[in-house]
Every structure is written in structure tokens, then in C-alpha cells.
Design a protein around this motif. Structure first.
Motif, PDB file in Angstrom:
ATOM      1  N   ARG A   1     -13.210  -1.090  -4.231  1.00  0.00           N
ATOM      2  CA  ARG A   1     -12.282  -0.047  -4.493  1.00  0.00           C
ATOM      3  C   ARG A   1     -10.959  -0.158  -4.460  1.00  0.00           C
ATOM      4  NH1 ARG A   1     -13.207   5.198  -4.101  1.00  0.00           N
ATOM      5  NH2 ARG A   1     -15.208   5.798  -4.434  1.00  0.00           N
ATOM      6  N   ARG A   2     -10.026   0.261  -5.310  1.00  0.00           N
ATOM      7  CA  ARG A   2      -8.727   0.171  -5.682  1.00  0.00           C
ATOM      8  C   ARG A   2      -8.083   1.420  -5.246  1.00  0.00           C
ATOM      9  NH1 ARG A   2      -8.139  -5.296  -6.023  1.00  0.00           N
ATOM     10  NH2 ARG A   2      -9.993  -6.120  -7.220  1.00  0.00           N
ATOM     11  N   LEU A   3      -8.702   2.460  -4.923  1.00  0.00           N
ATOM     12  CA  LEU A   3      -8.073   3.683  -4.445  1.00  0.00           C
ATOM     13  C   LEU A   3      -8.840   4.187  -3.159  1.00  0.00           C
ATOM     14  CD1 LEU A   3      -8.477   5.395  -7.970  1.00  0.00           C
ATOM     15  CD2 LEU A   3      -6.326   4.452  -7.187  1.00  0.00           C
ATOM     16  N   GLU A   4      -7.611   4.631  -2.266  1.00  0.00           N
ATOM     17  CA  GLU A   4      -8.145   5.272  -1.086  1.00  0.00           C
ATOM     18  C   GLU A   4      -7.983   7.044  -1.445  1.00  0.00           C
ATOM     19  OE1 GLU A   4      -5.584   4.456   2.095  1.00  0.00           O
ATOM     20  OE2 GLU A   4      -6.315   2.488   2.156  1.00  0.00           O
TER      21      GLU A   4
ATOM     22  N   LYS B   1      -4.962   7.007  -3.400  1.00  0.00           N
ATOM     23  CA  LYS B   1      -3.736   6.068  -3.022  1.00  0.00           C
ATOM     24  C   LYS B   1      -4.146   4.572  -3.447  1.00  0.00           C
ATOM     25  CE  LYS B   1      -0.837   4.788   0.905  1.00  0.00           C
ATOM     26  NZ  LYS B   1      -0.877   5.165   2.602  1.00  0.00           N
ATOM     27  N   PHE B   2      -3.107   4.055  -4.359  1.00  0.00           N
ATOM     28  CA  PHE B   2      -3.456   2.916  -4.747  1.00  0.00           C
ATOM     29  C   PHE B   2      -3.425   1.762  -3.622  1.00  0.00           C
ATOM     30  CE2 PHE B   2      -1.580   4.895  -8.336  1.00  0.00           C
ATOM     31  CZ  PHE B   2      -2.517   4.692  -9.538  1.00  0.00           C
ATOM     32  N   THR B   3      -4.541   0.812  -3.624  1.00  0.00           N
ATOM     33  CA  THR B   3      -4.427   0.092  -2.357  1.00  0.00           C
ATOM     34  C   THR B   3      -3.702  -1.295  -2.780  1.00  0.00           C
ATOM     35  OG1 THR B   3      -6.675  -0.751  -3.052  1.00  0.00           O
ATOM     36  CG2 THR B   3      -6.461   0.864  -1.479  1.00  0.00           C
ATOM     37  N   ASP B   4      -3.531  -1.589  -4.065  1.00  0.00           N
ATOM     38  CA  ASP B   4      -3.111  -2.922  -4.703  1.00  0.00           C
ATOM     39  C   ASP B   4      -1.583  -2.926  -4.552  1.00  0.00           C
ATOM     40  OD1 ASP B   4      -5.368  -4.400  -5.689  1.00  0.00           O
ATOM     41  OD2 ASP B   4      -5.702  -2.727  -6.581  1.00  0.00           O
ATOM     42  N   LYS B   5      -0.771  -4.025  -4.153  1.00  0.00           N
ATOM     43  CA  LYS B   5       0.557  -4.207  -4.323  1.00  0.00           C
ATOM     44  C   LYS B   5       0.869  -4.311  -5.865  1.00  0.00           C
ATOM     45  CE  LYS B   5       2.044  -5.991   0.200  1.00  0.00           C
ATOM     46  NZ  LYS B   5       2.448  -6.985   0.992  1.00  0.00           N
TER      47      LYS B   5
ATOM     48  N   ILE C   1     -10.963  -1.274 -13.471  1.00  0.00           N
ATOM     49  CA  ILE C   1     -11.754  -0.837 -12.476  1.00  0.00           C
ATOM     50  C   ILE C   1     -10.872   0.357 -11.710  1.00  0.00           C
ATOM     51  CG2 ILE C   1     -12.183  -1.071 -10.005  1.00  0.00           C
ATOM     52  CD1 ILE C   1     -12.740  -4.249 -10.813  1.00  0.00           C
ATOM     53  N   ILE C   2      -9.622   0.467 -11.592  1.00  0.00           N
ATOM     54  CA  ILE C   2      -8.771   1.637 -11.093  1.00  0.00           C
ATOM     55  C   ILE C   2      -8.977   2.624 -12.288  1.00  0.00           C
ATOM     56  CG2 ILE C   2      -6.403   2.425 -11.003  1.00  0.00           C
ATOM     57  CD1 ILE C   2      -5.629  -0.397 -10.016  1.00  0.00           C
ATOM     58  N   GLY C   3      -8.787   2.356 -13.466  1.00  0.00           N
ATOM     59  CA  GLY C   3      -9.195   3.543 -14.605  1.00  0.00           C
ATOM     60  C   GLY C   3     -10.514   4.162 -14.229  1.00  0.00           C
TER      61      GLY C   3
ATOM     62  N   ASN D   1       2.011   1.843  -2.011  1.00  0.00           N
ATOM     63  CA  ASN D   1       1.768   0.599  -1.725  1.00  0.00           C
ATOM     64  C   ASN D   1       2.120  -0.472  -2.987  1.00  0.00           C
ATOM     65  OD1 ASN D   1       0.744   0.632   0.608  1.00  0.00           O
ATOM     66  ND2 ASN D   1      -1.415   1.263  -0.073  1.00  0.00           N
ATOM     67  N   VAL D   2       2.581   0.292  -4.296  1.00  0.00           N
ATOM     68  CA  VAL D   2       2.682  -0.443  -5.386  1.00  0.00           C
ATOM     69  C   VAL D   2       3.833  -1.132  -5.676  1.00  0.00           C
ATOM     70  CG1 VAL D   2       2.386  -0.418  -8.008  1.00  0.00           C
ATOM     71  CG2 VAL D   2       0.866   1.043  -6.344  1.00  0.00           C
ATOM     72  N   GLU D   3       4.022  -2.358  -5.643  1.00  0.00           N
ATOM     73  CA  GLU D   3       5.261  -3.163  -5.910  1.00  0.00           C
ATOM     74  C   GLU D   3       5.554  -3.547  -7.174  1.00  0.00           C
ATOM     75  OE1 GLU D   3       5.200  -6.417  -3.037  1.00  0.00           O
ATOM     76  OE2 GLU D   3       5.303  -4.950  -1.345  1.00  0.00           O
TER      77      GLU D   3
END
Lengths: 118, 141
Positions: free
Chosen positions: A6-9, A20-24, A34-36, A57-59
């Protein structure tokens, strides 16, 4: 819903879905796919109409991620829904501004501002 | 200007390998106390340029390779990325910020590279990109 990590909370706030995106870093094509899929499922399978994407969270993100967000925006519009982006740090905002996507997307500084009046 | 670091490497046509080179280059900048903003811009430019080389240049063909050459001095970084594809004409790439193209998902990589780097240019064939960034210097574009 796609398989994979899962890439989204997801959180429901009233009738709004906050994703919410979990990846930086949103760079890798596989992750972006996957996010899409998870984003599109919110509209196409779950029938959510009001969605806020939280970038706190996204950098880093690449143009491939921008492409996915554009497709998401189209799907939301086709479903007569509403999409807002929030909590985007200045470096990332610059990526949207350079590509003029800040004109396409409804962007707010904070989650609270994104939830207000959606 | 004396080089702090210099290397060149051939990598397989694979984005995971490309990301390792990307990390190596950005780590060199970080070790030499380059500002975070510069590191952000160079990382993004490398991501876009390497994905372009692998996906559009080498068309994802697994038997092709990408050559990456990097030179870091005290106040400038130059990276040359060459693929084994047929090349392209920069003038034929549509402007993604035109109203008609704004909602199209692709075509933003080159624009981001140009914006975040100070120097940018392809060879005539269109398969070798040379890009550079000066320490602490924002692009006027």
C-alpha cells in the motif's frame, strides 16, 4: 484494488477521502503504477467523489508521477468529483509551477485548508 | 577548476541501476556540502534524463546500455548521459505547458531538466545529453 504494498494511507473525514502518500520518493515506475491503481480505485471502484491528496511525506517526485496525477484529475472530473492536493513542500511545488500544473490542480497549503469547503 | 571527483560508467538499461548512479552522484554533492536545493534539482534532472535514455532512447531494450560520465568540481557539476538509441530532435518535443498539452500525462521531463540545471544540450544525433549545474546558482528560465 491492485496487489502490492500500500502506497497510500486512507482516512475518511466527513464525506472526504484523504489519501496520504507514504513514500518519500515517488520516482519508480512500478511504485507509480501501484499508486495510480490505488488512486484510480478510489474513484472507479469505491465511488469516492471528494478526494484530498496529502503530500506531507513526499520529498521527491518525477514527471512520471505528474502524469499519473493528471490522469487522476481527469478521472475525478469525469466522475464529477473534486480533487485537491495539499501540504506540498516548496521544492515539489516548484516542479508543479515549472510545468504550469499549479494551474490545473487545486492546491492548498495545509490539510485543513484542503478540507475546508470541499 | 580541479576536479573533486570524476567517474564514468556503463550501466545496463534498467532504471534500478540508473537510480544507483543517481544516488552515487547526489551523495558526492552532499559529501561536498552542496546546498539541498541544488541536490534536489540535480537528482530530479538525473531521474528524468536517465529514464528518458532508458525508456525513450534505448526503448527499454535489455541488451542496450547507458553511459554516464560525471565531473564534480568545487562549484560545478557536469553529467553526460548517452544512450544507444536513434536519437531525437529537441525541436519536435511538444511544449507541455501549452494549453492543449497541459492535461496530457507525458512530456515534462526535458522541461524539468532545463529548469533545474544551468547548462543543457544534446548532440546533433540526440542521444547524448550534457547537463551542468553551478553551485548555488538558480536558473533564470
Amino acid at each position: 484494488m491492485s496487489t502490492g504494498t500500500r502506497r497510500l494511507e486512507l482516512e475518511e473525514v466527513g464525506d472526504v477521502t484523504v489519501a496520504k502518500f507514504t513514500d518519500k520518493k515517488i520516482l519508480d515506475e512500478g511504485n507509480i503504477q501501484i499508486i495510480g491503481n490505488q488512486l484510480f480505485a478510489l474513484i472507479e471502484e469505491d465511488g469516492r467523489q471528494k478526494i484530498v491528496l496529502d503530500f506531507s511525506n513526499v520529498e521527491y517526485l518525477s514527471s512520471a508521477a505528474l502524469g499519473k496525477l493528471i490522469t487522476m484529475d481527469k478521472k475525478v472530473k469525469a466522475a464529477k468529483g473534486k480533487l485537491r492536493l495539499c501540504a506540498i513542500r516548496p521544492d515539489i511545488y516548484e516542479v508543479f509551477a515549472i510545468t504550469k500544473l499549479n494551474k490545473l490542480f487545486d492546491m492548498k497549503d495545509t490539510l485543513e485548508a484542503a478540507l475546508a469547503g470541499l | 577548476m580541479a576536479h573533486i571527483a570524476q567517474f564514468d560508467v556503463w550501466i545496463p538499461n534498467d532504471t534500478a541501476e540508473a537510480r544507483e548512479v543517481q544516488e552515487r552522484i547526489v551523495s558526492l554533492m552532499e559529501q561536498n556540502a552542496w546546498p539541498m536545493r541544488d541536490c534536489f534539482g540535480v537528482r530530479l534532472a538525473l531521474e528524468e534524463a536517465l529514464v528518458n535514455a532508458i525508456k525513450h532512447g534505448n526503448r527499454m531494450e535489455p541488451d542496450k546500455k547507458v553511459h554516464v560520465a560525471c565531473e564534480l568540481s568545487i562549484d560545478e557539476i557536469t553529467v553526460v548521459i548517452e544512450d544507444q538509441g536513434e536519437g531525437f530532435k529537441l525541436t519536435e518535443v511538444p511544449d507541455p505547458t501549452e494549453d492543449d498539452n497541459l492535461e496530457k500525462p507525458g512530456g515534462r521531463g526535458i522541461m524539468l531538466i532545463r529548469s533545474f540545471m544551468n547548462g543543457f544540450g544534446y548532440n546533433d544525433k540526440g542521444n547524448r545529453l550534457t547537463m551542468s549545474k553551478k553551485l548555488g546558482v538558480a536558473n533564470e528560465e
